[in-house]
Design an enzyme around this catalytic site. Sequence first.
Site, short mmCIF file in Angstrom:
data_model
loop_
_atom_site.label_atom_id
_atom_site.label_comp_id
_atom_site.label_asym_id
_atom_site.label_seq_id
_atom_site.Cartn_x
_atom_site.Cartn_y
_atom_site.Cartn_z
N ASN A 1 61.86 -36.89 65.61
CA ASN A 1 63.05 -37.56 66.12
C ASN A 1 62.61 -38.71 67.02
OD1 ASN A 1 65.45 -38.31 67.32
ND2 ASN A 1 65.62 -36.48 68.60
N TRP A 2 62.77 -39.91 66.51
CA TRP A 2 62.29 -41.08 67.26
C TRP A 2 63.22 -41.47 68.41
CZ3 TRP A 2 60.36 -45.16 63.13
CH2 TRP A 2 59.31 -44.58 62.39
N LYS A 3 64.44 -40.96 68.39
CA LYS A 3 65.43 -41.37 69.40
C LYS A 3 65.57 -42.90 69.37
CE LYS A 3 64.16 -37.19 71.78
NZ LYS A 3 64.17 -36.41 73.00
N HIS B 1 72.27 -33.23 68.40
CA HIS B 1 71.15 -33.24 69.34
C HIS B 1 71.70 -33.17 70.76
CE1 HIS B 1 67.76 -34.61 71.72
NE2 HIS B 1 67.01 -34.20 70.72
N GLU C 1 71.03 -34.70 73.35
CA GLU C 1 71.33 -36.00 73.98
C GLU C 1 72.66 -36.56 73.49
OE1 GLU C 1 67.57 -37.79 72.99
OE2 GLU C 1 66.57 -36.40 74.36
N GLU D 1 66.43 -25.96 70.34
CA GLU D 1 65.79 -26.81 71.34
C GLU D 1 66.30 -26.45 72.73
OE1 GLU D 1 64.28 -30.72 69.51
OE2 GLU D 1 66.39 -31.00 69.93
N GLY E 1 61.41 -33.26 76.33
CA GLY E 1 60.87 -34.41 77.05
C GLY E 1 60.33 -34.08 78.42
N SER F 1 59.06 -30.48 73.62
CA SER F 1 57.68 -30.67 74.07
C SER F 1 56.64 -30.10 73.10
CB SER F 1 57.49 -30.09 75.49
OG SER F 1 58.28 -30.81 76.42
N GLY G 1 59.94 -34.81 69.37
CA GLY G 1 60.37 -36.08 69.93
C GLY G 1 59.18 -36.95 70.28
P1 PGA Z 1 60.39 -33.81 72.85
O1 PGA Z 1 61.84 -34.02 72.19
O2 PGA Z 1 59.46 -33.37 71.72
O3 PGA Z 1 60.00 -35.17 73.36
O4 PGA Z 1 60.51 -32.80 73.90
C1 PGA Z 1 62.34 -33.11 71.25
C2 PGA Z 1 63.72 -33.54 70.80
O5 PGA Z 1 64.46 -34.12 71.60
O6 PGA Z 1 64.10 -33.32 69.63
#
Ligand code: PGA
Length: 254
Positions: free
Chosen positions: A13-15, A99, A101, A171, A177, A216, A237
């Site tokens: 997931n590149w966001k 997600h 976010e 998640e 993150g 993470s 991510g």
């Molecule tokens: P992260 O993000 O690997 O940077 O913790 C995971 C995600 O948001 O899908």
Amino acid sequence: MSPGTRTPLIAGNWKMYKTVAEAEEFIQALLPRVSTADGVDVAICPPYLCLPAMLDSTRGSRVEVYAQNMHYAEAGAFTGEVSAQMLLEVGVHGVLLGHSERREYFGESDRALQLKVPVALDAGLRPILCVGETEEERERGDTERKLRHQVQEDLAKVPVDRLGDVVIAYEPIWAIGTGQVATPDQAQEAIAFVRALVADRSREEAERTRVLYGGSVKPENASELMALPDVDGALVGGASLDAESFAAIVAAAR
Ligand code: PGA
């Protein structure tokens, strides 16, 4: 339940990272590194504007291309939104839905997700539904309640025989993150619980359902997580933005 029958999926997931030029550079570095990763499904979820270029560059490879969100309507007065038909037209394979976010910053609701998941399935897009608890919910002992609510609500309109086509990403929000990865016990317990929630509707479909861990995931912790009996891959991510570390996570899932 036998994990051996489910092909692991590693999705990046590149966001809101990478321009088209940066995405091209990334994919040229990634493709040779994952070309021999037999038995693992690999997907990248770039920003919308990178989708056509990434579909072009990955053609004939094992890497699939997913969007990060989608509206449930076919078309309409929804400024800033993108429909399943639009994603399909350019050849997108799947879509991240719900997600944390999106839920936290953009008001994504379980009600909307209840509509989005079957729309994606009907269109032929593979949905990755994201669920997970906050740190506060975990501390209060509400992890299972949160997961039950999200899984039951968001999948409520999915016909039983399609449940196994939905990928679920567990998640924990406190792990996203933050560098604070869930312990193997925490990940296995929550993911087995998610699978049991699907089994409440169909045992057979629950055996087909791939449940990923996200939060993470790094090359250093991927092998341990991927070895857990109920973990069928990872939603990555930060570590998916670098071709070498993403490829190392794919290798860990083999
Ligand atoms: P992260 O993000 O690997 O940077 O913790 C995971 C995600 O948001 O899908």
